[in-house]
Design a protein around this motif. Structure first.
Motif, PDB file in Angstrom:
ATOM      1  N   PHE A  57       0.815  -1.215   0.000  1.00 10.38           N
ATOM      2  CA  PHE A  57       0.000   0.000   0.000  1.00 10.38           C
ATOM      3  C   PHE A  57       0.849   1.266   0.000  1.00 10.38           C
ATOM      4  O   PHE A  57       0.668   2.149   0.838  1.00 10.38           O
ATOM      5  CB  PHE A  57      -0.922   0.018   1.227  1.00 10.38           C
ATOM      6  N   PHE A  58       1.788   1.389  -0.903  1.00 11.93           N
ATOM      7  CA  PHE A  58       2.629   2.574  -0.949  1.00 11.93           C
ATOM      8  C   PHE A  58       1.938   3.662  -1.763  1.00 11.93           C
ATOM      9  O   PHE A  58       1.427   3.411  -2.850  1.00 11.93           O
ATOM     10  CB  PHE A  58       3.997   2.229  -1.546  1.00 11.93           C
ATOM     11  N   GLY A  59       1.921   4.879  -1.232  1.00  7.18           N
ATOM     12  CA  GLY A  59       1.215   5.972  -1.888  1.00  7.18           C
ATOM     13  C   GLY A  59      -0.280   5.893  -1.736  1.00  7.18           C
ATOM     14  O   GLY A  59      -1.017   6.574  -2.457  1.00  7.18           O
ATOM     15  N   SER A  60      -0.748   5.088  -0.788  1.00  2.98           N
ATOM     16  CA  SER A  60      -2.197   4.887  -0.657  1.00  2.98           C
ATOM     17  C   SER A  60      -2.919   6.149  -0.212  1.00  2.98           C
ATOM     18  O   SER A  60      -4.099   6.325  -0.513  1.00  2.98           O
ATOM     19  CB  SER A  60      -2.471   3.756   0.337  1.00  2.98           C
ATOM     20  N   GLN A  61      -2.224   7.043   0.505  1.00  5.62           N
ATOM     21  CA  GLN A  61      -2.888   8.263   0.961  1.00  5.62           C
ATOM     22  C   GLN A  61      -3.303   9.156  -0.203  1.00  5.62           C
ATOM     23  O   GLN A  61      -4.259   9.919  -0.106  1.00  5.62           O
ATOM     24  CB  GLN A  61      -1.992   9.049   1.934  1.00  5.62           C
ATOM     25  N   GLN A  62      -2.581   9.048  -1.352  1.00  4.74           N
ATOM     26  CA  GLN A  62      -2.979   9.808  -2.533  1.00  4.74           C
ATOM     27  C   GLN A  62      -4.096   9.119  -3.311  1.00  4.74           C
ATOM     28  O   GLN A  62      -4.619   9.677  -4.270  1.00  4.74           O
ATOM     29  CB  GLN A  62      -1.782  10.010  -3.469  1.00  4.74           C
ATOM     30  N   ARG A  63      -4.435   7.907  -2.934  1.00  7.35           N
ATOM     31  CA  ARG A  63      -5.500   7.163  -3.616  1.00  7.35           C
ATOM     32  C   ARG A  63      -6.802   7.187  -2.816  1.00  7.35           C
ATOM     33  O   ARG A  63      -7.736   6.482  -3.118  1.00  7.35           O
ATOM     34  CB  ARG A  63      -5.097   5.703  -3.840  1.00  7.35           C
ATOM     35  N   GLY A  64      -6.831   7.989  -1.746  1.00  5.36           N
ATOM     36  CA  GLY A  64      -8.036   8.111  -0.938  1.00  5.36           C
ATOM     37  C   GLY A  64      -8.203   7.027   0.103  1.00  5.36           C
ATOM     38  O   GLY A  64      -9.259   6.932   0.737  1.00  5.36           O
ATOM     39  N   ILE A  65      -7.181   6.191   0.302  1.00  6.34           N
ATOM     40  CA  ILE A  65      -7.272   5.110   1.283  1.00  6.34           C
ATOM     41  C   ILE A  65      -6.869   5.651   2.656  1.00  6.34           C
ATOM     42  O   ILE A  65      -5.829   6.311   2.774  1.00  6.34           O
ATOM     43  CB  ILE A  65      -6.349   3.942   0.892  1.00  6.34           C
ATOM     44  N   PRO A  66      -7.657   5.432   3.701  1.00  8.74           N
ATOM     45  CA  PRO A  66      -7.292   5.926   5.030  1.00  8.74           C
ATOM     46  C   PRO A  66      -5.891   5.457   5.435  1.00  8.74           C
ATOM     47  O   PRO A  66      -5.598   4.264   5.378  1.00  8.74           O
ATOM     48  CB  PRO A  66      -8.374   5.319   5.942  1.00  8.74           C
ATOM     49  N   SER A  67      -5.056   6.407   5.816  1.00  2.93           N
ATOM     50  CA  SER A  67      -3.665   6.086   6.158  1.00  2.93           C
ATOM     51  C   SER A  67      -3.243   6.865   7.395  1.00  2.93           C
ATOM     52  O   SER A  67      -2.422   7.796   7.309  1.00  2.93           O
ATOM     53  CB  SER A  67      -2.734   6.406   4.984  1.00  2.93           C
ATOM     54  N   PRO A  68      -3.797   6.545   8.575  1.00  3.23           N
ATOM     55  CA  PRO A  68      -3.423   7.279   9.787  1.00  3.23           C
ATOM     56  C   PRO A  68      -1.918   7.179  10.050  1.00  3.23           C
ATOM     57  O   PRO A  68      -1.402   6.072  10.221  1.00  3.23           O
ATOM     58  CB  PRO A  68      -4.220   6.560  10.894  1.00  3.23           C
ATOM     59  N   PRO A  69      -1.186   8.289  10.038  1.00  9.31           N
ATOM     60  CA  PRO A  69       0.271   8.225  10.208  1.00  9.31           C
ATOM     61  C   PRO A  69       0.707   7.806  11.604  1.00  9.31           C
ATOM     62  O   PRO A  69       1.890   7.584  11.823  1.00  9.31           O
ATOM     63  CB  PRO A  69       0.728   9.656   9.883  1.00  9.31           C
ATOM     64  N   SER A  70      -0.246   7.672  12.526  1.00 10.68           N
ATOM     65  CA  SER A  70       0.123   7.234  13.878  1.00 10.68           C
ATOM     66  C   SER A  70       0.529   5.764  13.919  1.00 10.68           C
ATOM     67  O   SER A  70       1.277   5.347  14.801  1.00 10.68           O
ATOM     68  CB  SER A  70      -1.047   7.461  14.837  1.00 10.68           C
ATOM     69  N   TYR A  71       0.040   4.978  12.933  1.00  7.87           N
ATOM     70  CA  TYR A  71       0.414   3.559  12.935  1.00  7.87           C
ATOM     71  C   TYR A  71       0.524   2.945  11.537  1.00  7.87           C
ATOM     72  O   TYR A  71       0.799   1.753  11.410  1.00  7.87           O
ATOM     73  CB  TYR A  71      -0.579   2.737  13.777  1.00  7.87           C
ATOM     74  N   VAL A  72       0.324   3.737  10.486  1.00  8.30           N
ATOM     75  CA  VAL A  72       0.517   3.247   9.116  1.00  8.30           C
ATOM     76  C   VAL A  72       1.799   3.854   8.555  1.00  8.30           C
ATOM     77  O   VAL A  72       1.842   5.060   8.282  1.00  8.30           O
ATOM     78  CB  VAL A  72      -0.686   3.609   8.221  1.00  8.30           C
ATOM     79  N   PRO A  73       2.866   3.066   8.392  1.00  9.75           N
ATOM     80  CA  PRO A  73       4.133   3.631   7.929  1.00  9.75           C
ATOM     81  C   PRO A  73       4.033   4.149   6.499  1.00  9.75           C
ATOM     82  O   PRO A  73       3.415   3.527   5.640  1.00  9.75           O
ATOM     83  CB  PRO A  73       5.112   2.443   8.007  1.00  9.75           C
ATOM     84  N   VAL A  74       4.652   5.296   6.268  1.00  8.18           N
ATOM     85  CA  VAL A  74       4.712   5.879   4.930  1.00  8.18           C
ATOM     86  C   VAL A  74       5.810   5.165   4.133  1.00  8.18           C
ATOM     87  O   VAL A  74       6.810   4.701   4.696  1.00  8.18           O
ATOM     88  CB  VAL A  74       4.995   7.391   5.028  1.00  8.18           C
ATOM     89  N   TYR A  75       5.615   5.081   2.834  1.00  4.77           N
ATOM     90  CA  TYR A  75       6.601   4.471   1.936  1.00  4.77           C
ATOM     91  C   TYR A  75       7.978   5.100   2.144  1.00  4.77           C
ATOM     92  O   TYR A  75       8.108   6.310   2.219  1.00  4.77           O
ATOM     93  CB  TYR A  75       6.144   4.640   0.492  1.00  4.77           C
ATOM     94  N   ARG A  76       8.998   4.268   2.269  1.00  9.60           N
ATOM     95  CA  ARG A  76      10.405   4.630   2.476  1.00  9.60           C
ATOM     96  C   ARG A  76      10.709   5.131   3.884  1.00  9.60           C
ATOM     97  O   ARG A  76      11.807   5.592   4.157  1.00  9.60           O
ATOM     98  CB  ARG A  76      10.864   5.681   1.454  1.00  9.60           C
ATOM     99  N   SER A  77       9.738   5.050   4.798  1.00 11.54           N
ATOM    100  CA  SER A  77      10.007   5.472   6.174  1.00 11.54           C
ATOM    101  C   SER A  77      10.828   4.437   6.936  1.00 11.54           C
ATOM    102  O   SER A  77      11.465   4.751   7.939  1.00 11.54           O
ATOM    103  CB  SER A  77       8.687   5.712   6.924  1.00 11.54           C
ATOM    104  N   LEU A  78      10.794   3.188   6.464  1.00 10.10           N
ATOM    105  CA  LEU A  78      11.489   2.068   7.116  1.00 10.10           C
ATOM    106  C   LEU A  78      11.013   1.886   8.555  1.00 10.10           C
ATOM    107  O   LEU A  78      11.795   1.518   9.437  1.00 10.10           O
ATOM    108  CB  LEU A  78      13.009   2.264   7.079  1.00 10.10           C
TER     109      LEU A  78
END
Length: 422
Positions: A57-78
């Protein structure tokens, strides 16, 4: 991305090809969602389409998919889904910057849109990303971190995994010579059939010579350096049947670049993993491997023979109840026990949107909302402003009341003082 945009421009110039596709009158298209050009082609052909993303699910936040940054890691965040304060801060910053990066990606295709679409009907990629009847992701929650999804999201990780077939006689004889030690599979993906850096190649070859297991290594034999002696327990092959080898009862380990298909096959066949990430999503994929205790990742620029050999031994001969193998078995049990295999899930969902006349009933209204509405920023600002105004009025009214009350007290005291004097 710039190269994909150049290819896209060339493809739109193939008018005969586009016309022939349009005349086919397809019911639906399955497109590669990694390449933004796929969305533009589907729009030009006027097709309903299913977007298939080749990874997680990389880039999912730009696709309208809920991506709470409190527990969903962003692509390349490791990062894993268990983050401390500083990791959440890092993830939030990367979450916000990902929107800027996405704008830069879309800008690369702007000249293609300007050139090949009429002015009155030029699409925006950000809007096309909201149009798929379904979003299909090549991942699985056996390996992926749990997260919220929308009704139009389907996961099909493990599509290439299947019960093993017997391997060739040549490979079977080589495996038999390993006796009880077993063997391991080494492949760094279809894009890197051979290790191009001599120093890394030497360290890997030396590391293999220090373990008792046989090694089946996908490597172009014609590119092997003539002055480098191949370790005696290693067999080079130009191509190998990865699924069948991983399903062999004597397979002990997979050394891989960390591609999602290889990892899902390792999960399916309960084989521990030693990952050497090279580019793209492989680094994040191997964070998940380590978090789930399926294996260990090593950086290729820090790869040394003794570290390499010790890591392989740890994964195959761990004395603490062989935790990596046990974790692999547990993950395989979870993966295999799902109600429907990934192939059936894909087919049934595509048939569903075809028979339903589209997947509009699966799309929440949130995909059409701007971010300030979706995340209630306008509501939060209104409530905050209201509280500030109310607090200000209360404080000012209190001060005014105190002024009036105190002034009245002073006048009464002064009057009483004069009365006493008289």
């Amino acid at each position: 991305i710039g190269h994909l945009a150049l290819q896209c421009d060339k493809l739109f110039m193939e008018s005969d090809l586009l016309d022939s596709l349009r005349h086919e009158k397809f019911d639906i298209a399955l497109l590669d969602a990694f390449n933004p050009c796929s969305f533009l082609i589907a729009e030009r052909l006027g097709l309903h389409f299913v977007a298939v993303f080749p990874g997680a699910f990389f880039g999912s936040q730009q696709r309208g998919i809920p991506s709470p940054p409190s527990y969903v890691p962003v692509y390349r965040s490791l990062l894993s889904d268990h983050m401390n304060f500083w990791e959440r801060l890092k993830n939030c910053v990367m979450f916000l910057s990902s929107f800027v990066e996405e704008q830069q990606v879309q800008a690369r295709f702007e000249y293609v849109i300007q050139k090949h679409f009429p002015a009155e009907s030029r699409p925006l990629l950000s809007e096309l990303y909201m149009k798929p009847e379904l979003w299909v992701y090549n991942t699985d929650f056996t390996l992926e971190f749990a997260r919220p999804l929308l009704p139009n999201i389907v996961v099909i990780g493990g599509l290439l995994s299947k019960p093993p077939k017997p391997v060739s006689q040549n490979l079977e004889e080589f495996i038999a010579n390993s006796e009880q030690a077993g063997f391991m599979v080494v492949t760094l993906g279809s894009m890197l059939s051979s290790v191009p850096v001599l120093e890394v190649l030497k360290e890997m070859n030396s590391g293999f010579s220090r373990i008792p297991q046989a090694v089946i290594w996908r490597y172009q034999r014609s590119l092997w350096p003539k002055d480098l002696q191949l370790a005696p327990n290693v067999k080079l092959v130009d191509w190998l049947p990865q699924n069948d080898l991983l399903g062999h009862p004597k397979c002990r380990l997979l050394v891989t670049h960390g591609g999602i298909n290889s990892l899902m096959q390792a999960v399916y066949h309960s084989v521990p993993v030693l990952g050497i990430p090279l580019f793209g999503d492989q680094f994040d994929n191997l964070v998940r491997v380590e978090t789930k205790q399926l294996g260990i990742a090593l950086k290729i620029d820090e790869l040394k023979a003794h570290t390499f050999a010790n890591t392989m031994k740890k994964l195959m001969q761990d004395k603490r109840q062989k935790r990596y193998k046990l974790a692999a078995i547990a993950l395989s049990k979870i993966h295999r026990s799902q109600p429907f295999p990934p192939g059936q899930r894909l087919i049934r969902w595509v048939e569903h949107v075809l028979h339903s006349g589209g997947g509009g009933h699966l799309h929440p209204y949130s995909v059409y909302q701007p971010l300030y509405q979706q995340y209630l920023i306008d509501v939060i600002l209104f409530i905050a402003a209201s509280l500030i105004i109310v607090t200000y009025v209360i404080v000012k009214k209190g001060c005014l009341w105190n002024y009036i009350f105190c002034d009245k007290c002073k006048r009464e005291n002064k009057f009483q003082h004069k009365s006493k004097t008289l």
